[in-house]
Design a protein around this motif. Structure first.
Motif, PDB file in Angstrom:
ATOM      1  N   ARG A 268       0.821  -1.221   0.000  1.00  5.64           N
ATOM      2  CA  ARG A 268       0.000   0.000   0.000  1.00  5.64           C
ATOM      3  C   ARG A 268       0.854   1.269   0.000  1.00  5.64           C
ATOM      4  O   ARG A 268       0.331   2.369   0.081  1.00  5.64           O
ATOM      5  CB  ARG A 268      -0.937   0.019   1.202  1.00  5.64           C
ATOM      6  CG  ARG A 268      -1.899  -1.150   1.250  1.00  5.64           C
ATOM      7  CD  ARG A 268      -3.062  -0.967   0.273  1.00  5.64           C
ATOM      8  NE  ARG A 268      -3.872  -2.150   0.163  1.00  5.64           N
ATOM      9  CZ  ARG A 268      -4.970  -2.385   0.857  1.00  5.64           C
ATOM     10  NH1 ARG A 268      -5.403  -1.524   1.731  1.00  5.64           N
ATOM     11  NH2 ARG A 268      -5.637  -3.512   0.675  1.00  5.64           N
ATOM     12  N   GLY A 269       2.178   1.081  -0.023  1.00  4.61           N
ATOM     13  CA  GLY A 269       3.056   2.230  -0.171  1.00  4.61           C
ATOM     14  C   GLY A 269       3.687   2.768   1.096  1.00  4.61           C
ATOM     15  O   GLY A 269       4.395   3.783   1.053  1.00  4.61           O
ATOM     16  N   LEU A 270       3.477   2.149   2.235  1.00  3.86           N
ATOM     17  CA  LEU A 270       4.111   2.630   3.453  1.00  3.86           C
ATOM     18  C   LEU A 270       5.593   2.272   3.440  1.00  3.86           C
ATOM     19  O   LEU A 270       5.991   1.223   2.903  1.00  3.86           O
ATOM     20  CB  LEU A 270       3.450   2.020   4.698  1.00  3.86           C
ATOM     21  CG  LEU A 270       2.215   2.750   5.230  1.00  3.86           C
ATOM     22  CD1 LEU A 270       1.025   2.537   4.324  1.00  3.86           C
ATOM     23  CD2 LEU A 270       1.927   2.325   6.642  1.00  3.86           C
ATOM     24  N   THR A 271       6.397   3.125   4.030  1.00  2.43           N
ATOM     25  CA  THR A 271       7.833   2.850   4.139  1.00  2.43           C
ATOM     26  C   THR A 271       8.064   1.864   5.283  1.00  2.43           C
ATOM     27  O   THR A 271       7.177   1.652   6.133  1.00  2.43           O
ATOM     28  CB  THR A 271       8.619   4.136   4.442  1.00  2.43           C
ATOM     29  OG1 THR A 271       8.242   4.604   5.749  1.00  2.43           O
ATOM     30  CG2 THR A 271       8.369   5.208   3.390  1.00  2.43           C
ATOM     31  N   GLY A 272       9.249   1.310   5.316  1.00  6.18           N
ATOM     32  CA  GLY A 272       9.600   0.398   6.400  1.00  6.18           C
ATOM     33  C   GLY A 272       9.487   1.052   7.758  1.00  6.18           C
ATOM     34  O   GLY A 272       8.993   0.461   8.715  1.00  6.18           O
ATOM     35  N   ARG A 273       9.928   2.310   7.840  1.00 12.79           N
ATOM     36  CA  ARG A 273       9.827   3.038   9.113  1.00 12.79           C
ATOM     37  C   ARG A 273       8.373   3.285   9.497  1.00 12.79           C
ATOM     38  O   ARG A 273       8.004   3.183  10.667  1.00 12.79           O
ATOM     39  CB  ARG A 273      10.583   4.350   9.044  1.00 12.79           C
ATOM     40  CG  ARG A 273      12.080   4.165   9.064  1.00 12.79           C
ATOM     41  CD  ARG A 273      12.786   5.465   9.430  1.00 12.79           C
ATOM     42  NE  ARG A 273      14.212   5.267   9.489  1.00 12.79           N
ATOM     43  CZ  ARG A 273      14.863   4.771  10.543  1.00 12.79           C
ATOM     44  NH1 ARG A 273      14.197   4.422  11.609  1.00 12.79           N
ATOM     45  NH2 ARG A 273      16.164   4.626  10.510  1.00 12.79           N
ATOM     46  N   ASP A 274       7.538   3.600   8.517  1.00 10.87           N
ATOM     47  CA  ASP A 274       6.119   3.809   8.805  1.00 10.87           C
ATOM     48  C   ASP A 274       5.456   2.510   9.257  1.00 10.87           C
ATOM     49  O   ASP A 274       4.648   2.499  10.190  1.00 10.87           O
ATOM     50  CB  ASP A 274       5.387   4.369   7.584  1.00 10.87           C
ATOM     51  CG  ASP A 274       5.751   5.814   7.290  1.00 10.87           C
ATOM     52  OD1 ASP A 274       6.300   6.494   8.198  1.00 10.87           O
ATOM     53  OD2 ASP A 274       5.498   6.260   6.160  1.00 10.87           O
ATOM     54  N   ILE A 275       5.817   1.418   8.597  1.00 16.65           N
ATOM     55  CA  ILE A 275       5.273   0.110   8.989  1.00 16.65           C
ATOM     56  C   ILE A 275       5.699  -0.210  10.418  1.00 16.65           C
ATOM     57  O   ILE A 275       4.887  -0.670  11.230  1.00 16.65           O
ATOM     58  CB  ILE A 275       5.729  -0.987   8.008  1.00 16.65           C
ATOM     59  CG1 ILE A 275       5.142  -0.742   6.625  1.00 16.65           C
ATOM     60  CG2 ILE A 275       5.341  -2.376   8.536  1.00 16.65           C
ATOM     61  CD1 ILE A 275       5.728  -1.622   5.544  1.00 16.65           C
ATOM     62  N   ALA A 276       6.948   0.067  10.747  1.00 21.53           N
ATOM     63  CA  ALA A 276       7.447  -0.172  12.101  1.00 21.53           C
ATOM     64  C   ALA A 276       6.623   0.611  13.111  1.00 21.53           C
ATOM     65  O   ALA A 276       6.230   0.081  14.158  1.00 21.53           O
ATOM     66  CB  ALA A 276       8.923   0.206  12.196  1.00 21.53           C
ATOM     67  N   HIS A 277       6.349   1.862  12.786  1.00 23.48           N
ATOM     68  CA  HIS A 277       5.572   2.710  13.697  1.00 23.48           C
ATOM     69  C   HIS A 277       4.141   2.169  13.849  1.00 23.48           C
ATOM     70  O   HIS A 277       3.621   2.070  14.966  1.00 23.48           O
ATOM     71  CB  HIS A 277       5.559   4.152  13.179  1.00 23.48           C
ATOM     72  CG  HIS A 277       4.896   5.096  14.115  1.00 23.48           C
ATOM     73  ND1 HIS A 277       5.487   5.516  15.281  1.00 23.48           N
ATOM     74  CD2 HIS A 277       3.670   5.675  14.072  1.00 23.48           C
ATOM     75  CE1 HIS A 277       4.659   6.320  15.914  1.00 23.48           C
ATOM     76  NE2 HIS A 277       3.546   6.431  15.202  1.00 23.48           N
TER      77      HIS A 277
END
Length: 112
Positions: free
Chosen positions: A83-92
């Motif tokens: 869906r386009g989230l970055t790895g850091r965003d997914i982590a958060h």
């Protein structure tokens, strides 16, 4: 303690030595099949046996739940990445470290 008619009983100080002591006794008594292994069956009485079974099953259930949760986490991380989230965003979003996200996204899919 293990006892067979005509054979003296044997004792072990601890359970971890009982199988070996039983195997030695079986061999000394020339009982067929002694070259195979002895099996120790522990009977602590109904109440304690039930406690042991329940706690062992709880451990198995907890492991299965952990494996299932990890698989769900992998799938969720993959969907979030698609869906386009970055790895850091997914982590958060998932409340894990970016390193864990990397592990989740690189884990073999066969484990699911």
């Amino acid at each position: 303690m293990w006892h067979k008619d005509g054979v003296e009983p044997t004792y072990a100080r601890r359970l971890d030595g009982a199988v070996e002591r039983g195997r030695i006794l079986i061999e000394a008594a020339k009982i067929p099949g002694a070259e195979r292994s002895a099996v120790l069956k522990i009977d602590l009485g109904d109440e304690l046996n039930q406690h042991v079974r329940a706690s062992t099953q709880a451990t198995v259930d907890a492991h299965k739940a952990q494996v299932s949760a990890a698989a769900q986490l992998r799938r969720t991380a993959a969907v979030l990445m698609e869906r386009g989230l970055t790895g850091r965003d997914i982590a958060h979003v998932l409340g894990v470290s970016p390193q864990r996200v990397s592990q989740l996204l690189n884990a073999p899919q066969a484990q699911d």
